[in-house]
Scaffold this motif. Structure first.
Motif, PDB file in Angstrom:
ATOM      1  N   LYS A   2       0.761  -1.198   0.034  1.00  0.00           N
ATOM      2  CA  LYS A   2       0.168  -0.002   0.034  1.00  0.00           C
ATOM      3  C   LYS A   2       0.882   1.103   0.071  1.00  0.00           C
ATOM      4  O   LYS A   2       0.727   2.137  -0.687  1.00  0.00           O
ATOM      5  CB  LYS A   2      -0.839   0.254   1.257  1.00  0.00           C
ATOM      6  CG  LYS A   2      -2.002   1.236   1.073  1.00  0.00           C
ATOM      7  CD  LYS A   2      -2.603   1.145   2.517  1.00  0.00           C
ATOM      8  CE  LYS A   2      -3.827   0.192   2.627  1.00  0.00           C
ATOM      9  NZ  LYS A   2      -4.623   0.207   3.686  1.00  0.00           N
ATOM     10  N   TYR A   3       1.968   1.133   0.685  1.00  0.00           N
ATOM     11  CA  TYR A   3       2.904   2.353   0.827  1.00  0.00           C
ATOM     12  C   TYR A   3       3.553   2.632  -0.471  1.00  0.00           C
ATOM     13  O   TYR A   3       3.828   3.791  -0.993  1.00  0.00           O
ATOM     14  CB  TYR A   3       3.859   2.203   2.074  1.00  0.00           C
ATOM     15  CG  TYR A   3       3.285   2.266   3.407  1.00  0.00           C
ATOM     16  CD1 TYR A   3       2.691   3.355   3.934  1.00  0.00           C
ATOM     17  CD2 TYR A   3       3.143   1.039   4.043  1.00  0.00           C
ATOM     18  CE1 TYR A   3       1.886   3.439   5.274  1.00  0.00           C
ATOM     19  CE2 TYR A   3       2.733   0.795   5.241  1.00  0.00           C
ATOM     20  CZ  TYR A   3       2.059   2.246   6.017  1.00  0.00           C
ATOM     21  OH  TYR A   3       1.376   2.292   7.022  1.00  0.00           O
ATOM     22  N   LEU A   4       3.962   1.491  -1.303  1.00  0.00           N
ATOM     23  CA  LEU A   4       4.560   1.550  -2.380  1.00  0.00           C
ATOM     24  C   LEU A   4       3.569   2.115  -3.357  1.00  0.00           C
ATOM     25  O   LEU A   4       4.140   3.208  -4.107  1.00  0.00           O
ATOM     26  CB  LEU A   4       5.122   0.250  -2.942  1.00  0.00           C
ATOM     27  CG  LEU A   4       5.829   0.246  -4.275  1.00  0.00           C
ATOM     28  CD1 LEU A   4       7.203   0.893  -4.228  1.00  0.00           C
ATOM     29  CD2 LEU A   4       5.844  -1.430  -4.673  1.00  0.00           C
ATOM     30  N   LEU A   5       2.460   1.738  -3.411  1.00  0.00           N
ATOM     31  CA  LEU A   5       1.530   2.522  -4.324  1.00  0.00           C
ATOM     32  C   LEU A   5       1.339   3.971  -4.086  1.00  0.00           C
ATOM     33  O   LEU A   5       1.067   4.767  -4.812  1.00  0.00           O
ATOM     34  CB  LEU A   5       0.056   1.504  -4.336  1.00  0.00           C
ATOM     35  CG  LEU A   5       0.265   0.298  -5.067  1.00  0.00           C
ATOM     36  CD1 LEU A   5      -1.015  -0.515  -4.707  1.00  0.00           C
ATOM     37  CD2 LEU A   5       0.627   0.151  -6.498  1.00  0.00           C
ATOM     38  N   ARG A   6       1.076   4.162  -2.878  1.00  0.00           N
ATOM     39  CA  ARG A   6       1.033   5.591  -2.471  1.00  0.00           C
ATOM     40  C   ARG A   6       2.132   6.451  -2.839  1.00  0.00           C
ATOM     41  O   ARG A   6       1.938   7.577  -3.436  1.00  0.00           O
ATOM     42  CB  ARG A   6       0.847   5.609  -1.059  1.00  0.00           C
ATOM     43  CG  ARG A   6      -0.548   5.393  -0.803  1.00  0.00           C
ATOM     44  CD  ARG A   6      -0.697   5.602   0.804  1.00  0.00           C
ATOM     45  NE  ARG A   6      -2.464   5.119   1.381  1.00  0.00           N
ATOM     46  CZ  ARG A   6      -2.477   4.912   2.404  1.00  0.00           C
ATOM     47  NH1 ARG A   6      -1.665   5.473   3.390  1.00  0.00           N
ATOM     48  NH2 ARG A   6      -3.839   4.665   2.716  1.00  0.00           N
ATOM     49  N   SER A   7       3.165   6.026  -2.804  1.00  0.00           N
ATOM     50  CA  SER A   7       4.609   6.737  -3.014  1.00  0.00           C
ATOM     51  C   SER A   7       4.579   6.952  -4.574  1.00  0.00           C
ATOM     52  O   SER A   7       5.059   8.002  -5.163  1.00  0.00           O
ATOM     53  CB  SER A   7       5.851   5.791  -2.485  1.00  0.00           C
ATOM     54  OG  SER A   7       5.918   5.754  -1.173  1.00  0.00           O
ATOM     55  N   LEU A   8       4.196   5.765  -5.432  1.00  0.00           N
ATOM     56  CA  LEU A   8       4.327   5.853  -6.954  1.00  0.00           C
ATOM     57  C   LEU A   8       3.295   6.940  -7.182  1.00  0.00           C
ATOM     58  O   LEU A   8       3.509   7.880  -8.203  1.00  0.00           O
ATOM     59  CB  LEU A   8       3.999   4.558  -7.450  1.00  0.00           C
ATOM     60  CG  LEU A   8       5.268   3.641  -7.407  1.00  0.00           C
ATOM     61  CD1 LEU A   8       4.660   2.278  -8.129  1.00  0.00           C
ATOM     62  CD2 LEU A   8       6.332   4.215  -8.220  1.00  0.00           C
ATOM     63  N   PHE A   9       2.176   7.072  -6.701  1.00  0.00           N
ATOM     64  CA  PHE A   9       1.148   7.987  -6.939  1.00  0.00           C
ATOM     65  C   PHE A   9       1.697   9.384  -6.607  1.00  0.00           C
ATOM     66  O   PHE A   9       1.355  10.101  -7.558  1.00  0.00           O
ATOM     67  CB  PHE A   9      -0.051   7.670  -6.217  1.00  0.00           C
ATOM     68  CG  PHE A   9      -1.339   8.595  -6.570  1.00  0.00           C
ATOM     69  CD1 PHE A   9      -1.853   8.328  -7.669  1.00  0.00           C
ATOM     70  CD2 PHE A   9      -1.644   9.568  -5.756  1.00  0.00           C
ATOM     71  CE1 PHE A   9      -2.867   9.420  -7.908  1.00  0.00           C
ATOM     72  CE2 PHE A   9      -2.665  10.408  -5.909  1.00  0.00           C
ATOM     73  CZ  PHE A   9      -3.408  10.390  -7.135  1.00  0.00           C
ATOM     74  N   GLY A  10       2.304   9.414  -5.452  1.00  0.00           N
ATOM     75  CA  GLY A  10       2.823  10.703  -5.128  1.00  0.00           C
ATOM     76  C   GLY A  10       3.858  11.135  -6.176  1.00  0.00           C
ATOM     77  O   GLY A  10       3.591  12.451  -6.509  1.00  0.00           O
ATOM     78  N   LEU A  11       4.624  10.415  -6.500  1.00  0.00           N
ATOM     79  CA  LEU A  11       5.602  11.012  -7.642  1.00  0.00           C
ATOM     80  C   LEU A  11       5.343  11.178  -8.981  1.00  0.00           C
ATOM     81  O   LEU A  11       5.526  11.977  -9.686  1.00  0.00           O
ATOM     82  CB  LEU A  11       6.735   9.787  -7.793  1.00  0.00           C
ATOM     83  CG  LEU A  11       7.764   9.581  -6.596  1.00  0.00           C
ATOM     84  CD1 LEU A  11       8.500   8.315  -6.715  1.00  0.00           C
ATOM     85  CD2 LEU A  11       8.517  10.600  -6.484  1.00  0.00           C
ATOM     86  N   LEU A  12       4.037  10.405  -9.415  1.00  0.00           N
ATOM     87  CA  LEU A  12       3.543  10.830 -10.576  1.00  0.00           C
ATOM     88  C   LEU A  12       2.401  12.147 -10.552  1.00  0.00           C
ATOM     89  O   LEU A  12       2.522  12.824 -11.340  1.00  0.00           O
ATOM     90  CB  LEU A  12       2.321   9.821 -10.813  1.00  0.00           C
ATOM     91  CG  LEU A  12       1.453   9.909 -12.051  1.00  0.00           C
ATOM     92  CD1 LEU A  12       2.315   9.746 -13.244  1.00  0.00           C
ATOM     93  CD2 LEU A  12       0.606   8.830 -12.172  1.00  0.00           C
ATOM     94  N   CYS A  13       2.145  12.534  -9.227  1.00  0.00           N
ATOM     95  CA  CYS A  13       1.542  13.825  -9.336  1.00  0.00           C
ATOM     96  C   CYS A  13       2.313  14.933  -9.217  1.00  0.00           C
ATOM     97  O   CYS A  13       2.232  15.976  -9.765  1.00  0.00           O
ATOM     98  CB  CYS A  13       0.610  13.737  -7.902  1.00  0.00           C
ATOM     99  SG  CYS A  13      -0.863  12.813  -7.865  1.00  0.00           S
TER     100      CYS A  13
END
Length: 126
Positions: A2-13
């Motif tokens: 879950k943290y990995l997906l949130r981190s990737l989403f944050g980088l994408l944003c």
């Protein structure tokens, strides 16, 4: 996971925000002004630029159409005219409003090198 997906989403944003910033607050004017200042400081000549446009590449490429290097002491005669002046700069430095040119390309330059009656050459930048 879950943290990995949130981190990737944050980088994408963050990346989307940076691209949006560059498209809204185009750095074309900033780069043009800095180039003109640097050329004047180093050569004593004026860099005249007609217009500019921006292209997103792995770096950032800005093309200035109708550029010329003018010698004001010689009656505003162009030493070199170019169809286009292409400048590549790092994207992340522009976000911080800093300019560092990685590559500069003159497209179809035409040089007018002259010697006046006193023997002064317009290409001497003394």
């Amino acid at each position: 996971m879950k943290y990995l997906l949130r981190s990737l989403f944050g980088l994408l944003c963050l990346a989307a925000g940076a691209v949006t910033f560059l498209l809204i607050a185009s750095p074309t004017d900033l780069l043009r002004d800095r180039l003109v200042e640097a050329v004047r400081a180093e050569t004593g000549r004026e860099l005249v630029i007609a217009s500019g446009s921006m292209r997103m590449t792995p770096g950032l490429s800005i093309a200035f159409d109708g550029a010329a290097l003018i010698d004001p002491a010689d009656g505003n005669v162009a030493i070199v005219r170019m169809e286009r002046l292409e400048v590549s700069v790092p994207v992340w430095q522009l976000i911080g409003r800093k300019v560092s040119v990685e590559r500069l390309v003159m497209v179809r330059p035409v040089f007018e090198l002259k010697t006046d009656a006193q023997g002064r050459r317009n290409w001497d930048f003394v």
